[in-house]
Each structure stands twice: as C-alpha cells, then as structure tokens.
Design an enzyme around this catalytic site. Structure first.
Site, PDB file in Angstrom:
ATOM      1  N   SER A  11       0.789  -1.245   0.000  1.00 25.74           N
ATOM      2  CA  SER A  11       0.000   0.000   0.000  1.00 25.74           C
ATOM      3  C   SER A  11       0.814   1.284   0.000  1.00 25.74           C
TER       4      SER A  11
ATOM      5  N   ARG B 103       8.966  13.371  -3.882  1.00 24.81           N
ATOM      6  CA  ARG B 103       8.667  12.012  -4.355  1.00 24.81           C
ATOM      7  C   ARG B 103       8.658  12.043  -5.885  1.00 24.81           C
TER       8      ARG B 103
ATOM      9  N   GLY C 163       7.357  11.575  -9.471  1.00 18.89           N
ATOM     10  CA  GLY C 163       6.000  11.465 -10.039  1.00 18.89           C
ATOM     11  C   GLY C 163       4.908  11.884  -9.068  1.00 18.89           C
TER      12      GLY C 163
ATOM     13  N   VAL D 214       9.280  16.771   4.929  1.00 20.89           N
ATOM     14  CA  VAL D 214       8.184  17.138   4.019  1.00 20.89           C
ATOM     15  C   VAL D 214       8.725  17.126   2.592  1.00 20.89           C
TER      16      VAL D 214
ATOM     17  N   ASN E 279      -6.845   7.732   4.197  1.00 21.91           N
ATOM     18  CA  ASN E 279      -7.373   7.447   5.534  1.00 21.91           C
ATOM     19  C   ASN E 279      -6.367   7.856   6.597  1.00 21.91           C
TER      20      ASN E 279
ATOM     21  N   LYS F 204      -3.048  -0.996  -8.535  1.00 19.19           N
ATOM     22  CA  LYS F 204      -4.426  -0.948  -8.012  1.00 19.19           C
ATOM     23  C   LYS F 204      -5.425  -0.775  -9.171  1.00 19.19           C
TER      24      LYS F 204
ATOM     25  N   THR G  43      -8.600   2.668  -4.455  1.00 16.96           N
ATOM     26  CA  THR G  43      -8.097   3.962  -3.991  1.00 16.96           C
ATOM     27  C   THR G  43      -8.381   5.075  -4.997  1.00 16.96           C
ATOM     28  N   ASP G  44      -8.434   6.301  -4.497  1.00 16.30           N
ATOM     29  CA  ASP G  44      -8.605   7.448  -5.400  1.00 16.30           C
ATOM     30  C   ASP G  44      -7.387   7.642  -6.302  1.00 16.30           C
ATOM     31  N   GLU G  45      -6.254   7.006  -5.931  1.00 17.57           N
ATOM     32  CA  GLU G  45      -5.032   7.202  -6.725  1.00 17.57           C
ATOM     33  C   GLU G  45      -5.148   6.625  -8.128  1.00 17.57           C
TER      34      GLU G  45
ATOM     35  N   TYR H  19       2.449   1.725  -7.578  1.00 18.56           N
ATOM     36  CA  TYR H  19       1.362   1.350  -6.665  1.00 18.56           C
ATOM     37  C   TYR H  19      -0.001   1.605  -7.310  1.00 18.56           C
TER      38      TYR H  19
ATOM     39  N   THR I 100       1.183  -9.013  -5.513  1.00 18.54           N
ATOM     40  CA  THR I 100       0.099  -9.019  -4.519  1.00 18.54           C
ATOM     41  C   THR I 100      -1.147  -8.312  -5.047  1.00 18.54           C
TER      42      THR I 100
HETATM   43  P1  NAD Z   1      -1.557  -1.715   5.080  1.00 22.54           P
HETATM   44  O1  NAD Z   1      -0.276  -1.705   4.315  1.00 22.54           O
HETATM   45  O2  NAD Z   1      -1.614  -1.084   6.424  1.00 22.54           O
HETATM   46  O3  NAD Z   1      -2.027  -3.234   5.266  1.00 22.54           O
HETATM   47  C1  NAD Z   1      -1.956  -4.184   4.251  1.00 22.54           C
HETATM   48  C2  NAD Z   1      -2.192  -5.568   4.864  1.00 22.54           C
HETATM   49  O4  NAD Z   1      -2.182  -6.535   3.797  1.00 22.54           O
HETATM   50  C3  NAD Z   1      -1.107  -6.002   5.853  1.00 22.54           C
HETATM   51  O5  NAD Z   1      -1.679  -6.582   6.994  1.00 22.54           O
HETATM   52  C4  NAD Z   1      -0.294  -7.034   5.063  1.00 22.54           C
HETATM   53  O6  NAD Z   1       0.314  -8.025   5.895  1.00 22.54           O
HETATM   54  C5  NAD Z   1      -1.369  -7.628   4.171  1.00 22.54           C
HETATM   55  N1  NAD Z   1      -0.795  -8.215   2.940  1.00 22.54           N
HETATM   56  C6  NAD Z   1       0.087  -7.639   2.094  1.00 22.54           C
HETATM   57  N2  NAD Z   1       0.392  -8.496   1.096  1.00 22.54           N
HETATM   58  C7  NAD Z   1      -0.347  -9.631   1.312  1.00 22.54           C
HETATM   59  C8  NAD Z   1      -0.490 -10.860   0.626  1.00 22.54           C
HETATM   60  N3  NAD Z   1       0.209 -11.121  -0.496  1.00 22.54           N
HETATM   61  N4  NAD Z   1      -1.342 -11.787   1.114  1.00 22.54           N
HETATM   62  C9  NAD Z   1      -2.048 -11.551   2.258  1.00 22.54           C
HETATM   63  N5  NAD Z   1      -1.940 -10.406   2.954  1.00 22.54           N
HETATM   64  C10 NAD Z   1      -1.105  -9.456   2.486  1.00 22.54           C
HETATM   65  O7  NAD Z   1      -2.632  -1.104   4.087  1.00 22.54           O
HETATM   66  P2  NAD Z   1      -3.909  -0.176   4.408  1.00 22.54           P
HETATM   67  O8  NAD Z   1      -3.476   1.235   4.447  1.00 22.54           O
HETATM   68  O9  NAD Z   1      -4.678  -0.768   5.500  1.00 22.54           O
HETATM   69  O10 NAD Z   1      -4.715  -0.357   3.036  1.00 22.54           O
HETATM   70  C11 NAD Z   1      -5.638  -1.428   2.891  1.00 22.54           C
HETATM   71  C12 NAD Z   1      -6.240  -1.352   1.498  1.00 22.54           C
HETATM   72  O11 NAD Z   1      -6.901  -0.106   1.321  1.00 22.54           O
HETATM   73  C13 NAD Z   1      -5.223  -1.456   0.361  1.00 22.54           C
HETATM   74  O12 NAD Z   1      -5.784  -2.245  -0.646  1.00 22.54           O
HETATM   75  C14 NAD Z   1      -5.049  -0.019  -0.110  1.00 22.54           C
HETATM   76  O13 NAD Z   1      -4.715   0.011  -1.468  1.00 22.54           O
HETATM   77  C15 NAD Z   1      -6.428   0.556   0.150  1.00 22.54           C
HETATM   78  N6  NAD Z   1      -6.486   2.005   0.436  1.00 22.54           N
HETATM   79  C16 NAD Z   1      -5.729   2.550   1.418  1.00 22.54           C
HETATM   80  C17 NAD Z   1      -5.866   3.901   1.716  1.00 22.54           C
HETATM   81  C18 NAD Z   1      -5.067   4.549   2.806  1.00 22.54           C
HETATM   82  O14 NAD Z   1      -5.146   5.772   2.983  1.00 22.54           O
HETATM   83  N7  NAD Z   1      -4.296   3.822   3.601  1.00 22.54           N
HETATM   84  C19 NAD Z   1      -6.765   4.691   0.985  1.00 22.54           C
HETATM   85  C20 NAD Z   1      -7.533   4.076  -0.015  1.00 22.54           C
HETATM   86  C21 NAD Z   1      -7.392   2.745  -0.277  1.00 22.54           C
HETATM   87  O1  TDX Z   2       7.641  11.453   4.762  1.00 26.77           O
HETATM   88  C1  TDX Z   2       6.713  11.857   4.029  1.00 26.77           C
HETATM   89  N1  TDX Z   2       6.684  13.156   3.642  1.00 26.77           N
HETATM   90  C2  TDX Z   2       5.730  13.674   2.826  1.00 26.77           C
HETATM   91  O2  TDX Z   2       5.756  14.863   2.495  1.00 26.77           O
HETATM   92  C3  TDX Z   2       5.639  10.982   3.586  1.00 26.77           C
HETATM   93  C4  TDX Z   2       5.601   9.536   3.985  1.00 26.77           C
HETATM   94  C5  TDX Z   2       4.676  11.517   2.759  1.00 26.77           C
HETATM   95  N2  TDX Z   2       4.722  12.817   2.371  1.00 26.77           N
HETATM   96  C6  TDX Z   2       3.661  13.335   1.471  1.00 26.77           C
HETATM   97  C7  TDX Z   2       3.436  12.527   0.207  1.00 26.77           C
HETATM   98  C8  TDX Z   2       1.956  12.718  -0.040  1.00 26.77           C
HETATM   99  O3  TDX Z   2       1.749  13.917  -0.770  1.00 26.77           O
HETATM  100  O4  TDX Z   2       2.437  13.259   2.198  1.00 26.77           O
HETATM  101  C9  TDX Z   2       1.346  12.885   1.353  1.00 26.77           C
HETATM  102  C10 TDX Z   2       0.717  11.619   1.890  1.00 26.77           C
HETATM  103  O5  TDX Z   2       1.659  10.574   1.719  1.00 26.77           O
HETATM  104  P1  TDX Z   2       1.341   9.052   2.142  1.00 26.77           P
HETATM  105  O6  TDX Z   2       0.950   9.035   3.568  1.00 26.77           O
HETATM  106  O7  TDX Z   2       2.496   8.222   1.697  1.00 26.77           O
HETATM  107  O8  TDX Z   2       0.016   8.756   1.322  1.00 26.77           O
HETATM  108  P2  TDX Z   2      -0.336   8.797  -0.263  1.00 26.77           P
HETATM  109  O9  TDX Z   2       0.871   8.666  -1.095  1.00 26.77           O
HETATM  110  O10 TDX Z   2      -1.213   9.981  -0.477  1.00 26.77           O
HETATM  111  O11 TDX Z   2      -1.173   7.428  -0.397  1.00 26.77           O
HETATM  112  C11 TDX Z   2      -2.149   7.041   0.622  1.00 26.77           C
HETATM  113  O12 TDX Z   2      -3.455   7.330   0.209  1.00 26.77           O
HETATM  114  C12 TDX Z   2      -3.996   6.569  -0.842  1.00 26.77           C
HETATM  115  C13 TDX Z   2      -2.025   5.553   0.954  1.00 26.77           C
HETATM  116  O13 TDX Z   2      -0.704   5.250   1.376  1.00 26.77           O
HETATM  117  C14 TDX Z   2      -2.434   4.698  -0.211  1.00 26.77           C
HETATM  118  O14 TDX Z   2      -2.413   3.317   0.163  1.00 26.77           O
HETATM  119  C15 TDX Z   2      -3.848   5.074  -0.602  1.00 26.77           C
HETATM  120  O15 TDX Z   2      -4.223   4.382  -1.756  1.00 26.77           O
END
Ligand code: NAD
Ligand code: TDX
Length: 339
Positions: free
Chosen positions: A85, A276, A278, A209, A183, A157, A125-127, A153, A100
């Site tokens: 993720s 970052r 891209g 940042v 989230n 997705k 995801t919105d991405e 990533y 995965t």
């Molecule tokens: P996370 O990285 O915290 O958790 C991912 C979980 O998946 C972990 O417990 C990991 O062990 C498990 N996993 C990874 N590879 C696996 C595999 N091959 N088989 C079984 N389990 C496996 O992720 P998250 O932030 O909880 O995100 C969950 C889902 O929501 C993802 O699909 C992500 O794309 C989506 N999503 C996340 C966000 C966000 O802001 N975090 C926003 C929108 C969508």
């Molecule tokens: O150290 C950092 N410094 C920084 O400036 C990190 C980790 C992030 N950032 C910036 C990058 C992004 O613009 O903050 C913003 C948020 O970054 P992340 O927390 O890595 O999230 P993002 O890349 O937006 O993706 C998240 O939201 C959509 C989740 O990780 C994804 O799983 C989900 O699909």
C-alpha cells in the site's frame, strides 16, 4: 454470514474487522493475511480469541492455500484489503506490488468463481484517477473519471480494478469496488505521512516534508471508510464502483504544522526534502453516488479525528515503537538517509 477479510492485520482491514465484529456479533469473520512488514497480529489481539473469529496466515497469491480456505470456510463475502500500500516503496521496488495487488486479487476471484460467493468487494483507492491540478478546485474525481495512474502502486491498483470489472462482465462474478481517499486513524503504519510525523515529532526527529509540502490530499477518518464498505457489501449494487471521500482537502504542510501544534513541538523540526518521484499534486473525491444511493456521509470532522488519532499514538506508544525500532529502521535509512 461469513466474511473473509484479507489484509485484516493492516491499518484499514483491522479497523474494519473491529467495526464488523461489534456491529454484527453473529457474523463469522476470517482474517487472511500474510503478515508482511505492514501486518501486525498484535493489532488483532482484542478479537483473536473470539469464537466467531479465525486468523489464517497465508498469501493471497497462494492458490492452493486460498482454495483450501474457501473450501473450509465457505464464505459469503470477501473484502479484499490485502495489498502492498505504500507509494514510496512501490517506487523503490515495484515487483511485489504487481504480484500481490494484481495476481493476488485474481487468485481470490478465481476462488470466488470456483466455490461461489455472494459478493467480492475490492478495496481500491482514489489514486487510480491520477491527480488534479492545484489551480482547479472545481475539479473532483467521479466514478466516471478515466483511470490515469502515476506510480507503480496506483497502476497495480488500477489493474486490479480492471480485472475485477472484467470478472464481473465475463464470468458474472458479483463484485463491487470502492475507491477511497487518504485514511488516517489508529493502527496506521508509521511509514505514512500522519503517523510518521507524529512518531518523529514525539522523538524530536526531523519532519521530512517532500517538495514544498503543497500537495493536497482528501483525508477521511478510517471508521468512516469502514462504515462505507459495510454499506456497500450489504446494500451496494453489483458491478458498481463507489467513490468514498469526505470533502476534506488539506495541504501536507498544514497537516504537519497542525501535528506540531497539537504535540507542542517546534515547527523548526520541519525539514523540506527531495520530492517524491512522479508526486501526485492533488486528490479530491466526489462522493455524491454513495451519498445518494446508500445514504453515506462522513461523521468525523478532521479537527476531531486528528485529535483522536494523536491521542491514540500517545496511548499506544508500544505498538508503533516496536515497529520503528525493528526492520523499519533499514527502510527509513534507505528512504530518508540521503534526502
Ligand atoms: P496496510 O499496508 O496497512 O495493510 C496491508 C495488509 O495486507 C497487511 O496486513 C499485510 O500483511 C497484508 N498483505 C500484504 N500483502 C499480502 C499478501 N500477499 N497476502 C495476504 N496479505 C497481504 O494497508 P492499508 O493502508 O490498511 O490499506 C488497505 C487497502 O486499502 C489497500 O488495498 C489499499 O490500497 C487501500 N487504500 C488505502 C488507503 C489509505 O489511505 N491507507 C486509501 C484508499 C485505499
Ligand atoms: O515522509 C513523508 N513526507 C511527505 O511529504 C511521507 C511519507 C509523505 N509525504 C507526502 C506525500 C503525499 O503527498 O504526504 C502525502 C501523503 O503521503 P502518504 O501518507 O504516503 O500517502 P499517499 O501517497 O497519499 O497514499 C495514501 O493514500 C492513498 C495511501 O498510502 C495509499 O495506500 C492510498 O491508496
């Protein structure tokens, strides 16, 4: 009703398991999780011994293991959270994201076809929509916005989303997809922006940042996401995509400053580092469809949610300190060491 929650030892999946088990105490819940670096069994401690809960440590790409589990459990609903993720990790090492996020999703759906289920729900995801310009606040992602990804990533997705819709059209698999914005909340892995900044601030470490910190994300409290998925799997239409987001756009730098204020830490900790690759500028979701069809609205305002989240990290130091003092240190050094 029996639900298999994949990726339930991660951030959103664990919150979803807690939500479902509290609201539907008669449901059986099976968590299928590989326990990668992002999965934590300790997160599920509160439910591990419940008679209607089972934890299975397997990989969603392992066809034999997945089929065996379906045969044993005969699930009604699958909610697929399991994924790699983190965007930054996908830039460093894309391959596991393809395995995965794409192959794993297809393997789960093959099991659904073989054993029969009522609903396969893909957590997306919105991405997948790419990004929006900063100077067009009128533009929002709708379910009709074309997929236009930026990172390995988001590309993985989006590929999974296309496969899910293909399994619906080709094989008639009863699927749904949700595409949610960023989230935040309890059990968020410390590699992500909000928990990383909280942990570093509490340890008086620099707050890295990217770029100028002007990128915008649309933040949603994790419980609101879980409630939306609950509605979709129970009342959402088959074959449909639902956007989830809270109209809560914020610049990264404003979030980091807010965390400094809440923790009474100086803004001098903020360090601007290389951007970052891209880097998407802005995400913004239009959640009209899920609101009109299913009555969903976000309940937690950001000011309240961020306070609750910071409180959680203060009260659960052991959870995140164990993570950041382990293997994570190598990742942090690789990622931020030369920034
Ligand atoms: P996370 O990285 O915290 O958790 C991912 C979980 O998946 C972990 O417990 C990991 O062990 C498990 N996993 C990874 N590879 C696996 C595999 N091959 N088989 C079984 N389990 C496996 O992720 P998250 O932030 O909880 O995100 C969950 C889902 O929501 C993802 O699909 C992500 O794309 C989506 N999503 C996340 C966000 C966000 O802001 N975090 C926003 C929108 C969508
Ligand atoms: O150290 C950092 N410094 C920084 O400036 C990190 C980790 C992030 N950032 C910036 C990058 C992004 O613009 O903050 C913003 C948020 O970054 P992340 O927390 O890595 O999230 P993002 O890349 O937006 O993706 C998240 O939201 C959509 C989740 O990780 C994804 O799983 C989900 O699909």
């Amino acid at each position: 009703m029996k639900i298999i929650v994949t990726g339930g030892a991660g951030f959103i999946g664990s919150n979803f398991i807690f939500h479902i088990m509290k609201k539907y105490p008669d449901y059986g819940v099976v968590c299928l999780d590989k326990l990668t670096y992002a999965g934590n069994l300790s997160t599920l401690e509160a439910v591990l011994n419940k008679p209607n809960f089972r934890f299975v440590k397997e990989d969603i790409c392992d066809r034999t293991a997945v089929y065996k589990l379906f045969e044993e459990e005969k699930p009604d609903v699958i909610v697929n959270f399991a994924a790699e993720s983190h965007v930054d990790r996908s830039i460093l090492e894309p391959e596991v994201f393809l395995k995965t996020n794409i192959i794993g999703t297809a393997t789960l759906m093959d099991a659904c076809l073989k054993y029969g289920i009522r609903r396969f729900h893909q957590v997306s995801t919105d991405e997948v929509y790419g990004d929006l310009p900063l100077d067009r606040p009128d533009l929002l992602f709708t379910e009709e916005t074309p997929l236009h990804t930026s990172s390995p990533y988001s590309s993985s997705k989006a590929s999974a989303d296309l496969l899910v819709l293909a399994y619906h059209r080709t094989y008639g698999l009863p699927v749904s997809i949700s595409r949610c914005s960023n989230n935040y909340g309890p059990y968020h892995f410390p590699e992500k922006l909000i928990p990383l900044m909280i942990a570093n601030a509490l340890n008086d470490k620099p707050l890295p940042v990217y770029g100028k910190g002007e990128n915008v994300r649309d933040w949603l409290y994790v419980e609101d996401h879980c409630k939306a998925i609950d509605l979709i799997i129970h009342k959402g239409r088959e074959g449909e995509v639902y956007n989830i987001g809270g109209h809560n756009e914020m610049k990264n730098i404003d979030i980091v400053k807010m965390i400094c204020r809440e923790l009474k830490k100086p803004e001098s900790l903020i360090t601007y580092v290389a951007d970052r690759k891209g880097h998407d500028m802005r995400y913004a979701i239009d959640p009209t469809k899920i609101h009109k069809e299913l009555g969903w609205l976000p309940e937690t305002k950001f000011a309240e949610g961020i306070k609750k989240t910071i409180e959680w990290y203060l009260e659960n130091r052991k959870w995140w300190q164990t993570i950041i003092s382990g293997e994570y240190k190598n990742y942090y050094e690789k990622m931020y060491g030369n920034k």
